[in-house]
Design a protein around this motif. Structure first.
Motif, PDB file in Angstrom:
ATOM      1  N   GLU A   7      24.654   4.258  -8.129  1.00 46.53           N
ATOM      2  CA  GLU A   7      23.698   4.674  -9.152  1.00 46.53           C
ATOM      3  C   GLU A   7      23.141   3.471  -9.911  1.00 46.53           C
ATOM      4  O   GLU A   7      21.953   3.408 -10.206  1.00 46.53           O
ATOM      5  CB  GLU A   7      24.364   5.650 -10.121  1.00 46.53           C
ATOM      6  N   ALA A   8      23.988   2.508 -10.195  1.00 45.44           N
ATOM      7  CA  ALA A   8      23.535   1.305 -10.902  1.00 45.44           C
ATOM      8  C   ALA A   8      22.564   0.507 -10.023  1.00 45.44           C
ATOM      9  O   ALA A   8      21.549  -0.004 -10.505  1.00 45.44           O
ATOM     10  CB  ALA A   8      24.728   0.441 -11.287  1.00 45.44           C
ATOM     11  N   ALA A   9      22.864   0.419  -8.722  1.00 48.39           N
ATOM     12  CA  ALA A   9      21.973  -0.296  -7.809  1.00 48.39           C
ATOM     13  C   ALA A   9      20.623   0.397  -7.711  1.00 48.39           C
ATOM     14  O   ALA A   9      19.565  -0.250  -7.714  1.00 48.39           O
ATOM     15  CB  ALA A   9      22.614  -0.400  -6.427  1.00 48.39           C
ATOM     16  N   VAL A  10      20.629   1.709  -7.666  1.00 51.75           N
ATOM     17  CA  VAL A  10      19.369   2.454  -7.601  1.00 51.75           C
ATOM     18  C   VAL A  10      18.586   2.273  -8.889  1.00 51.75           C
ATOM     19  O   VAL A  10      17.363   2.083  -8.867  1.00 51.75           O
ATOM     20  CB  VAL A  10      19.654   3.948  -7.318  1.00 51.75           C
ATOM     21  N   ARG A  11      19.267   2.292 -10.029  1.00 52.88           N
ATOM     22  CA  ARG A  11      18.568   2.089 -11.305  1.00 52.88           C
ATOM     23  C   ARG A  11      17.928   0.715 -11.361  1.00 52.88           C
ATOM     24  O   ARG A  11      16.799   0.551 -11.832  1.00 52.88           O
ATOM     25  CB  ARG A  11      19.548   2.263 -12.463  1.00 52.88           C
ATOM     26  N   ARG A  12      18.647  -0.308 -10.872  1.00 50.66           N
ATOM     27  CA  ARG A  12      18.074  -1.664 -10.858  1.00 50.66           C
ATOM     28  C   ARG A  12      16.832  -1.709  -9.985  1.00 50.66           C
ATOM     29  O   ARG A  12      15.825  -2.333 -10.344  1.00 50.66           O
ATOM     30  CB  ARG A  12      19.107  -2.667 -10.354  1.00 50.66           C
ATOM     31  N   LEU A  13      16.894  -1.055  -8.823  1.00 54.44           N
ATOM     32  CA  LEU A  13      15.736  -1.040  -7.932  1.00 54.44           C
ATOM     33  C   LEU A  13      14.550  -0.317  -8.569  1.00 54.44           C
ATOM     34  O   LEU A  13      13.399  -0.750  -8.443  1.00 54.44           O
ATOM     35  CB  LEU A  13      16.089  -0.364  -6.612  1.00 54.44           C
ATOM     36  N   LEU A  14      14.825   0.782  -9.263  1.00 60.66           N
ATOM     37  CA  LEU A  14      13.740   1.541  -9.876  1.00 60.66           C
ATOM     38  C   LEU A  14      13.152   0.829 -11.089  1.00 60.66           C
ATOM     39  O   LEU A  14      11.978   1.022 -11.410  1.00 60.66           O
ATOM     40  CB  LEU A  14      14.241   2.937 -10.269  1.00 60.66           C
ATOM     41  N   ARG A  17       9.704  -4.116 -10.959  1.00 59.57           N
ATOM     42  CA  ARG A  17       8.279  -3.874 -10.766  1.00 59.57           C
ATOM     43  C   ARG A  17       7.997  -3.777  -9.275  1.00 59.57           C
ATOM     44  O   ARG A  17       8.497  -4.577  -8.483  1.00 59.57           O
ATOM     45  CB  ARG A  17       7.489  -5.016 -11.394  1.00 59.57           C
ATOM     46  N   SER A  18       7.204  -2.809  -8.897  1.00 59.04           N
ATOM     47  CA  SER A  18       6.903  -2.645  -7.476  1.00 59.04           C
ATOM     48  C   SER A  18       5.996  -3.779  -7.003  1.00 59.04           C
ATOM     49  O   SER A  18       5.139  -4.257  -7.749  1.00 59.04           O
ATOM     50  CB  SER A  18       6.232  -1.296  -7.230  1.00 59.04           C
ATOM     51  N   PRO A  19       6.167  -4.227  -5.765  1.00 55.55           N
ATOM     52  CA  PRO A  19       5.351  -5.333  -5.264  1.00 55.55           C
ATOM     53  C   PRO A  19       3.898  -4.902  -5.094  1.00 55.55           C
ATOM     54  O   PRO A  19       3.602  -3.732  -4.841  1.00 55.55           O
ATOM     55  CB  PRO A  19       5.987  -5.667  -3.919  1.00 55.55           C
ATOM     56  N   GLN A  20       2.992  -5.868  -5.256  1.00 59.21           N
ATOM     57  CA  GLN A  20       1.571  -5.601  -5.105  1.00 59.21           C
ATOM     58  C   GLN A  20       1.225  -5.470  -3.628  1.00 59.21           C
ATOM     59  O   GLN A  20       1.700  -6.233  -2.796  1.00 59.21           O
ATOM     60  CB  GLN A  20       0.755  -6.731  -5.732  1.00 59.21           C
ATOM     61  N   VAL A  21       0.396  -4.515  -3.311  1.00 56.43           N
ATOM     62  CA  VAL A  21      -0.044  -4.302  -1.936  1.00 56.43           C
ATOM     63  C   VAL A  21      -1.294  -5.126  -1.700  1.00 56.43           C
ATOM     64  O   VAL A  21      -2.241  -5.074  -2.493  1.00 56.43           O
ATOM     65  CB  VAL A  21      -0.345  -2.800  -1.700  1.00 56.43           C
ATOM     66  N   PRO A  22      -1.324  -5.909  -0.606  1.00 59.42           N
ATOM     67  CA  PRO A  22      -2.527  -6.694  -0.325  1.00 59.42           C
ATOM     68  C   PRO A  22      -3.736  -5.784  -0.092  1.00 59.42           C
ATOM     69  O   PRO A  22      -3.611  -4.686   0.449  1.00 59.42           O
ATOM     70  CB  PRO A  22      -2.176  -7.449   0.956  1.00 59.42           C
ATOM     71  N   VAL A  23      -4.898  -6.262  -0.504  1.00 59.54           N
ATOM     72  CA  VAL A  23      -6.117  -5.473  -0.402  1.00 59.54           C
ATOM     73  C   VAL A  23      -6.433  -5.152   1.055  1.00 59.54           C
ATOM     74  O   VAL A  23      -6.854  -4.043   1.374  1.00 59.54           O
ATOM     75  CB  VAL A  23      -7.290  -6.225  -1.067  1.00 59.54           C
ATOM     76  N   GLU A  24      -6.223  -6.111   1.958  1.00 59.96           N
ATOM     77  CA  GLU A  24      -6.521  -5.883   3.375  1.00 59.96           C
ATOM     78  C   GLU A  24      -5.654  -4.746   3.929  1.00 59.96           C
ATOM     79  O   GLU A  24      -6.113  -3.922   4.711  1.00 59.96           O
ATOM     80  CB  GLU A  24      -6.276  -7.140   4.211  1.00 59.96           C
ATOM     81  N   LEU A  25      -4.392  -4.728   3.517  1.00 59.18           N
ATOM     82  CA  LEU A  25      -3.485  -3.689   3.983  1.00 59.18           C
ATOM     83  C   LEU A  25      -3.932  -2.319   3.478  1.00 59.18           C
ATOM     84  O   LEU A  25      -3.924  -1.331   4.221  1.00 59.18           O
ATOM     85  CB  LEU A  25      -2.060  -3.988   3.523  1.00 59.18           C
ATOM     86  N   TYR A  26      -4.375  -2.265   2.240  1.00 58.80           N
ATOM     87  CA  TYR A  26      -4.849  -1.014   1.669  1.00 58.80           C
ATOM     88  C   TYR A  26      -6.060  -0.497   2.445  1.00 58.80           C
ATOM     89  O   TYR A  26      -6.131   0.696   2.772  1.00 58.80           O
ATOM     90  CB  TYR A  26      -5.200  -1.216   0.200  1.00 58.80           C
ATOM     91  N   ASP A  27      -6.999  -1.372   2.754  1.00 49.79           N
ATOM     92  CA  ASP A  27      -8.185  -0.959   3.506  1.00 49.79           C
ATOM     93  C   ASP A  27      -7.817  -0.440   4.891  1.00 49.79           C
ATOM     94  O   ASP A  27      -8.366   0.561   5.360  1.00 49.79           O
ATOM     95  CB  ASP A  27      -9.162  -2.128   3.635  1.00 49.79           C
TER      96      ASP A  27
END
Length: 82
Positions: A7-14, A17-27
């Protein structure tokens, strides 16, 4: 790893900050998603078209063959009283 550690590991992950998605990947993802939706729509339309054609073919067959009617007798009844 026990339950509290997980539970502590999951809380740390949540909390991270989520990583930014590259614009090319989004397209690319948007393009692929649109393509998948078009293919699904086309497949669904083809499926309905085939189902409709099968229903029409069955109806035409049933009206011409009339399987519910008893077929005519192939032999003549015996002649009596001659």
């Amino acid at each position: 790893m026990n339950r509290t550690e997980r539970e502590a590991a999951v809380r740390r992950l949540l909390e991270q900050r989520s990583p930014q998605v590259p614009v090319e990947l989004y397209d690319d993802v948007v393009r692929r998603g649109e393509r998948v939706l078009r293919r699904r729509t086309a497949a669904r339309r083809v499926m309905w078209l085939v189902l409709f054609a099968a229903a029409v073919a069955f109806t035409v067959w049933a009206l011409t063959v009339r399987p519910w009617v008893e077929p005519p007798s192939q032999t003549t009844p015996p002649v009596s009283g001659w």
